[in-house]
Design a protein around this motif. Structure first.
Motif, PDB file in Angstrom:
ATOM      1  N   GLU A  69       0.773  -1.276  -0.081  1.00 43.72           N
ATOM      2  CA  GLU A  69       0.142   0.073   0.117  1.00 43.72           C
ATOM      3  C   GLU A  69       0.904   1.272  -0.090  1.00 43.72           C
ATOM      4  O   GLU A  69       1.921   1.446   0.759  1.00 43.72           O
ATOM      5  CB  GLU A  69      -0.750   0.007   1.138  1.00 43.72           C
ATOM      6  N   ASN A  70       0.612   2.296  -0.966  1.00 43.86           N
ATOM      7  CA  ASN A  70       1.182   3.549  -0.845  1.00 43.86           C
ATOM      8  C   ASN A  70       0.815   4.273   0.291  1.00 43.86           C
ATOM      9  O   ASN A  70      -0.386   4.952   0.469  1.00 43.86           O
ATOM     10  CB  ASN A  70       0.727   4.029  -2.315  1.00 43.86           C
ATOM     11  N   VAL A  71       1.792   4.688   1.094  1.00 42.52           N
ATOM     12  CA  VAL A  71       1.345   5.482   2.508  1.00 42.52           C
ATOM     13  C   VAL A  71       2.120   6.459   2.508  1.00 42.52           C
ATOM     14  O   VAL A  71       3.239   6.488   2.106  1.00 42.52           O
ATOM     15  CB  VAL A  71       1.347   4.401   3.760  1.00 42.52           C
ATOM     16  N   PRO A  72       1.712   7.671   3.627  1.00 45.53           N
ATOM     17  CA  PRO A  72       2.988   8.497   3.885  1.00 45.53           C
ATOM     18  C   PRO A  72       3.943   8.077   4.398  1.00 45.53           C
ATOM     19  O   PRO A  72       3.920   7.198   5.207  1.00 45.53           O
ATOM     20  CB  PRO A  72       1.925   9.604   4.728  1.00 45.53           C
ATOM     21  N   CYS A  73       4.992   8.711   4.191  1.00 47.61           N
ATOM     22  CA  CYS A  73       6.420   8.516   4.646  1.00 47.61           C
ATOM     23  C   CYS A  73       6.887   9.047   5.973  1.00 47.61           C
ATOM     24  O   CYS A  73       6.503  10.221   6.117  1.00 47.61           O
ATOM     25  CB  CYS A  73       7.500   9.021   3.789  1.00 47.61           C
ATOM     26  N   ILE A  74       7.219   8.181   6.646  1.00 48.10           N
ATOM     27  CA  ILE A  74       7.625   8.689   8.109  1.00 48.10           C
ATOM     28  C   ILE A  74       9.182   8.348   8.423  1.00 48.10           C
ATOM     29  O   ILE A  74       9.711   8.573   9.472  1.00 48.10           O
ATOM     30  CB  ILE A  74       6.865   7.942   9.153  1.00 48.10           C
ATOM     31  N   ASN A  75       9.972   7.728   7.246  1.00 49.87           N
ATOM     32  CA  ASN A  75      11.416   7.538   7.258  1.00 49.87           C
ATOM     33  C   ASN A  75      12.015   8.763   6.715  1.00 49.87           C
ATOM     34  O   ASN A  75      11.722   9.391   5.821  1.00 49.87           O
ATOM     35  CB  ASN A  75      11.804   6.316   6.768  1.00 49.87           C
ATOM     36  N   ALA A  76      13.545   8.920   7.262  1.00 52.93           N
ATOM     37  CA  ALA A  76      14.286   9.997   6.536  1.00 52.93           C
ATOM     38  C   ALA A  76      14.451   9.466   4.871  1.00 52.93           C
ATOM     39  O   ALA A  76      14.706  10.589   4.200  1.00 52.93           O
ATOM     40  CB  ALA A  76      15.752   9.757   7.337  1.00 52.93           C
ATOM     41  N   SER A  77      14.687   8.378   4.643  1.00 51.53           N
ATOM     42  CA  SER A  77      14.983   7.752   3.426  1.00 51.53           C
ATOM     43  C   SER A  77      14.170   8.385   2.434  1.00 51.53           C
ATOM     44  O   SER A  77      14.603   8.355   1.233  1.00 51.53           O
ATOM     45  CB  SER A  77      15.492   6.309   3.400  1.00 51.53           C
ATOM     46  N   CYS A  78      12.874   8.355   2.774  1.00 57.40           N
ATOM     47  CA  CYS A  78      12.096   8.560   1.626  1.00 57.40           C
ATOM     48  C   CYS A  78      11.197   9.882   1.804  1.00 57.40           C
ATOM     49  O   CYS A  78      10.019  10.364   1.198  1.00 57.40           O
ATOM     50  CB  CYS A  78      10.703   7.677   1.395  1.00 57.40           C
ATOM     51  N   LYS A  79      11.779  10.852   2.813  1.00 57.06           N
ATOM     52  CA  LYS A  79      11.177  12.056   3.061  1.00 57.06           C
ATOM     53  C   LYS A  79      11.084  13.039   1.781  1.00 57.06           C
ATOM     54  O   LYS A  79      10.185  13.667   1.612  1.00 57.06           O
ATOM     55  CB  LYS A  79      11.846  12.975   4.004  1.00 57.06           C
ATOM     56  N   SER A  80      11.853  12.750   0.795  1.00 60.66           N
ATOM     57  CA  SER A  80      11.915  13.817  -0.443  1.00 60.66           C
ATOM     58  C   SER A  80      10.818  13.274  -1.277  1.00 60.66           C
ATOM     59  O   SER A  80      10.465  14.209  -2.079  1.00 60.66           O
ATOM     60  CB  SER A  80      13.253  13.687  -1.003  1.00 60.66           C
ATOM     61  N   VAL A  81      10.300  12.102  -1.201  1.00 59.63           N
ATOM     62  CA  VAL A  81       8.984  11.959  -1.999  1.00 59.63           C
ATOM     63  C   VAL A  81       7.982  12.176  -1.079  1.00 59.63           C
ATOM     64  O   VAL A  81       6.864  12.605  -1.715  1.00 59.63           O
ATOM     65  CB  VAL A  81       9.275  10.524  -2.266  1.00 59.63           C
ATOM     66  N   GLY A  82       7.862  11.740   0.227  1.00 60.84           N
ATOM     67  CA  GLY A  82       6.700  12.012   0.987  1.00 60.84           C
ATOM     68  C   GLY A  82       5.734  10.876   1.136  1.00 60.84           C
ATOM     69  O   GLY A  82       4.944  10.847   1.828  1.00 60.84           O
ATOM     70  N   ARG A  83       6.021   9.744   0.304  1.00 64.55           N
ATOM     71  CA  ARG A  83       5.525   8.634   0.249  1.00 64.55           C
ATOM     72  C   ARG A  83       6.145   7.393   0.549  1.00 64.55           C
ATOM     73  O   ARG A  83       7.437   7.365   0.062  1.00 64.55           O
ATOM     74  CB  ARG A  83       4.460   8.388  -1.271  1.00 64.55           C
ATOM     75  N   THR A  84       5.823   6.170   0.586  1.00 64.83           N
ATOM     76  CA  THR A  84       6.432   4.928   0.598  1.00 64.83           C
ATOM     77  C   THR A  84       5.562   3.797   0.589  1.00 64.83           C
ATOM     78  O   THR A  84       4.386   3.962   0.475  1.00 64.83           O
ATOM     79  CB  THR A  84       7.346   4.558   1.910  1.00 64.83           C
ATOM     80  N   PHE A  85       6.149   2.658   0.636  1.00 66.26           N
ATOM     81  CA  PHE A  85       5.185   1.206   0.564  1.00 66.26           C
ATOM     82  C   PHE A  85       5.035   0.556   1.867  1.00 66.26           C
ATOM     83  O   PHE A  85       6.395   0.836   2.838  1.00 66.26           O
ATOM     84  CB  PHE A  85       5.792   0.304  -0.554  1.00 66.26           C
ATOM     85  N   LYS A  86       3.983   0.160   2.254  1.00 62.26           N
ATOM     86  CA  LYS A  86       3.679  -0.661   3.478  1.00 62.26           C
ATOM     87  C   LYS A  86       3.088  -1.866   3.054  1.00 62.26           C
ATOM     88  O   LYS A  86       1.993  -1.936   2.340  1.00 62.26           O
ATOM     89  CB  LYS A  86       2.691   0.194   4.263  1.00 62.26           C
ATOM     90  N   VAL A  87       3.802  -3.322   3.334  1.00 57.94           N
ATOM     91  CA  VAL A  87       3.376  -4.321   3.089  1.00 57.94           C
ATOM     92  C   VAL A  87       2.436  -4.666   3.980  1.00 57.94           C
ATOM     93  O   VAL A  87       2.362  -4.571   5.070  1.00 57.94           O
ATOM     94  CB  VAL A  87       4.599  -5.474   3.272  1.00 57.94           C
ATOM     95  N   TYR A  88       1.059  -5.172   3.244  1.00 58.95           N
ATOM     96  CA  TYR A  88      -0.041  -5.908   4.128  1.00 58.95           C
ATOM     97  C   TYR A  88       0.381  -7.410   4.424  1.00 58.95           C
ATOM     98  O   TYR A  88       0.097  -8.257   3.352  1.00 58.95           O
ATOM     99  CB  TYR A  88      -1.260  -5.933   3.147  1.00 58.95           C
ATOM    100  N   TRP A  89       0.814  -7.446   5.413  1.00 58.24           N
ATOM    101  CA  TRP A  89       1.369  -9.058   5.862  1.00 58.24           C
ATOM    102  C   TRP A  89       0.086  -9.997   5.852  1.00 58.24           C
ATOM    103  O   TRP A  89       0.110 -11.186   5.602  1.00 58.24           O
ATOM    104  CB  TRP A  89       2.244  -9.147   7.003  1.00 58.24           C
ATOM    105  N   GLU A  90      -0.894  -9.418   6.272  1.00 63.77           N
ATOM    106  CA  GLU A  90      -2.172 -10.146   6.677  1.00 63.77           C
ATOM    107  C   GLU A  90      -3.439  -9.608   6.041  1.00 63.77           C
ATOM    108  O   GLU A  90      -3.817  -8.622   6.339  1.00 63.77           O
ATOM    109  CB  GLU A  90      -2.578 -10.242   8.283  1.00 63.77           C
ATOM    110  N   LEU A  91      -3.828 -10.353   4.992  1.00 64.18           N
ATOM    111  CA  LEU A  91      -4.856  -9.802   4.020  1.00 64.18           C
ATOM    112  C   LEU A  91      -5.786 -11.180   3.536  1.00 64.18           C
ATOM    113  O   LEU A  91      -5.041 -12.122   3.013  1.00 64.18           O
ATOM    114  CB  LEU A  91      -4.423  -9.103   2.726  1.00 64.18           C
ATOM    115  N   SER A  92      -6.727 -10.989   4.055  1.00 58.76           N
ATOM    116  CA  SER A  92      -7.585 -12.393   3.864  1.00 58.76           C
ATOM    117  C   SER A  92      -7.706 -12.887   2.541  1.00 58.76           C
ATOM    118  O   SER A  92      -7.506 -12.414   1.424  1.00 58.76           O
ATOM    119  CB  SER A  92      -9.268 -12.123   4.365  1.00 58.76           C
ATOM    120  N   ASP A  93      -7.641 -14.218   2.300  1.00 54.83           N
ATOM    121  CA  ASP A  93      -7.573 -15.204   1.121  1.00 54.83           C
ATOM    122  C   ASP A  93      -6.364 -14.943   0.566  1.00 54.83           C
ATOM    123  O   ASP A  93      -5.863 -15.755  -0.458  1.00 54.83           O
ATOM    124  CB  ASP A  93      -8.998 -14.493   0.072  1.00 54.83           C
TER     125      ASP A  93
END
Length: 612
Positions: free
Chosen positions: A365-389
């Motif tokens: 999922e494309n989510v707002p960035c909270i890490n310093a490495s992606c601050k210049s973009v303002g967004r990052t990816f978050k892995v959905y580890w648990e998603l039904s089916d």
């Protein structure tokens, strides 16, 4: 009478309180709907007992505005599952078997002769061999394919070709390096004539991830190439489209530092600034024990690390480096789509547990960035580890987005190992995203015909590479919002791109202020190659017919509305409120009538005693 007035106020108080409470609940439901993301396996109702094979492409083969599915079986058989209105909703209606002894490696639908009927380009190679690649075009006629009605391209390719519109005539062309020359060649659609393409010194990187997409926001599709340096390292070249001609790049981008295994480059407007960004999945070691996703802005040499933490519950996951399934070689890849319709594209990826054999498809999922490495973009990816089916599908090898029910909500198709006879199993997962966000669905056709098509063919279906779409609007907070997408920018190595673009609008029901659509330009073309539409209704499908090509002011667009869930909820809530109010009015009227009868009896009784 005074008692009645007091009693009347006493009745109005509870009534207003109940109405206020109901309206408050209604507003909460409308303004703050649930945002849970769940999936539902609907494979049986879509395919019945035919849910096996390799999904190779999507396209509206019979021009009924329903997307059909192209499936490879037994390595040399192509089936086209046409969308139907009865279960199973996809039925194999067209069957084509390659009799040359080769195995099918890719399928690319398109109109290669300009007759507004869908043809199919198929690439094959010899069994247990990746190269060379042979290519055939099977010509469509009356919604079917005939094995005897085909054209052999008479040249073999060093890799799967890129389908693009090289000369801007809205007829797809075939681009690639052939056995005739080290330089790229292009087969011009329509005339089916070969000509040199570009003066490139370096060889093409294999497996390539070329793309035909606008990278500088001028609505002219540029050419992105992956080449090999003298040392064999991958390089990225952007050949800008200048008045229909591709200009040699002044510099070449190198891969990120520490990257050992590179995946397929993909493009997406990742941060919502209206410009396409380059996304690169890669590994920093040969065994992909350490994986990462990088982003680069076109025109920049800086690689930004979006995601490099693939750990979950003390388990480390990583990309799967080059898997061989049946006749297909599947490189590391991301498939892009706006899963939650928030205007920021998400991704699907195949990850493997580095300490085990478990291999699954995951939603990023494309989510707002909270890490310093992606601050210049303002967004990052978050892995959905648990998603039904989705987590229940073992040994997944490919995952992509697909709008199953043509409702503007992107669902998921997953291919996995384990089916009999070495076939892949097909899994279709319905996206039950509950938050009622908005979207606009845009498909750009060739415009080769509009109301006067040959053999009365409806101009709704043929896949067209190269068009570019962007919009500007105002979000729920009053801020300007942008998004963009390219249509069918990549075609090789199971790109599995859809013949349309679904652009999320978030939870703002505002009209789109501006929607821009551009098409590839012809060499020397001086006219404006894009058109603007204003006040586009959300939750609608826009079919753009760019005819005539050189006069965008005369282009036509057909708008089809897709009712939102919120319309049904609003109607139900409104009916409920009306019924509730009518019930309250009925009760109050009944009570008032009883009070009137009681007062009349009291008046009659009082009159009787006065008469005495």
């Amino acid at each position: 009478m005074r008692e009645r007035e007091i009693g009347g106020h006493g009745q109005h108080g509870p009534r207003r309180s109940l109405l206020h409470l109901l309206l408050l609940l209604l507003l909460v439901e409308l303004c703050c709907p649930g945002v849970q993301a769940t999936l539902q396996n609907v494979t049986a109702e879509l395919f019945g007992f035919e849910s096996f094979g390799t999904v190779a492409a999507f396209g509206d083969f019979n021009a009924d505005k329903q997307t059909d599915i192209f499936v490879i079986r037994s390595s040399n058989e192509l089936l086209i599952f046409l969308a139907d209105k009865k279960e199973p909703y996809f039925k194999p209606r067209v069957n084509l078997t390659i009799k040359s002894g080769g195995v099918i490696t890719s399928v690319v639908p398109g109109d290669y002769n300009g007759d507004s009927q869908m043809d199919v380009l198929i690439t094959t190679n010899k069994i247990n061999s990746e190269f060379p690649v042979s290519a055939f075009i099977f010509w469509g006629h009356n919604q079917t394919l005939d094995y005897n009605n085909k054209t052999d391209l008479n040249r073999t390719f060093h890799d799967e070709p890129l389908i693009m519109d090289f000369n801007g005539d809205l007829i797809p062309d075939v681009f690639g390096v052939t056995n005739e020359s080290r330089q790229p060649q292009v087969l011009i659609g329509g005339t089916l004539s070969w000509q040199p393409a570009l003066g490139i010194q370096n060889e093409m990187f294999r497996p390539h991830s070329h793309a035909f997409i606008d990278l500088n926001r001028d609505y002219r599709a540029d050419l992105f190439l992956t080449t090999s340096s003298e040392s064999g390292e991958i390089q990225f070249e952007i050949w800008k489209n200048m008045d229909g001609n591709f200009t040699k790049p002044s510099y070449k981008n190198q891969k990120p530092d520490k990257v050992v295994v590179t995946g397929q480059t993909v493009f997406a407007d990742f941060d919502g600034d209206g410009q396409q960004d380059l996304l690169l999945p890669a590994c920093t070691d040969e065994k992909c024990q350490k994986s990462a996703i990088y982003l680069m802005k076109p025109g920049s040499n800086e690689w930004i690390t979006l995601l490099q933490d693939f750990s979950n519950n003390n388990a480390l996951w990583g990309f799967v480096s080059f898997t061989k399934e049946s006749s297909l070689t599947i490189p590391i890849s991301l498939h892009i789509g706006d899963y939650n319709m928030d205007g920021f594209p998400d991704a699907l990826a195949i990850l493997k547990n580095t300490s085990g054999s478990n291999q699954q498809a995951f939603l990023l999922e494309n989510v707002p960035c909270i890490n310093a490495s992606c601050k210049s973009v303002g967004r990052t990816f978050k892995v959905y580890w648990e998603l039904s089916d989705l987590n229940q599908i073992e040994d997944a090898v490919v995952a992509a987005f697909f709008d199953i029910y043509e409702d503007g909500i992107l669902d998921i198709v997953v291919l996995s190992k384990g089916y009999k006879n070495n076939e892949l199993a097909i899994h279709m997962l319905k996206n039950n995203f509950e938050a009622d966000a908005y979207f606009v669905k845009v498909i750009v056709l060739s415009g080769l015909c509009s109301n006067d098509c040959p053999q009365q063919i409806k101009p709704f279906g043929v896949n067209q590479p190269g068009p570019y779409i962007s919009y500007t609007t105002v979000d729920a907070n009053g801020y300007m919002k942008n998004a963009s997408a390219g249509q069918l920018s990549q075609s090789a190595h199971l790109a599995l791109q859809l013949p349309y673009n679904v652009l999320g609008l978030g939870r703002s029901a505002n009209f789109l202020d501006h929607l821009y659509v551009g098409i590839p330009w012809s060499p020397g073309e001086q006219s404006q190659g894009f058109q603007e539409w204003t006040a586009i209704i959300p939750n609608s499908q826009l079919i753009v017919i760019p005819y005539p090509h050189n006069d965008p002011r005369r282009w036509s667009a057909k708008l089809y509305l897709t009712p939102s869930n919120i319309v049904l909820l609003t109607a139900i809530a409104l009916i409920g409120v009306c019924v509730f109010i009518l019930a309250i009015i009925g009760i109050l009227h009944w009570q008032e009538k009883k009070a009137d009868d009681r007062e009349k009896r009291q008046e009659a009784h009082r009159f009787h005693f006065d008469a005495m």
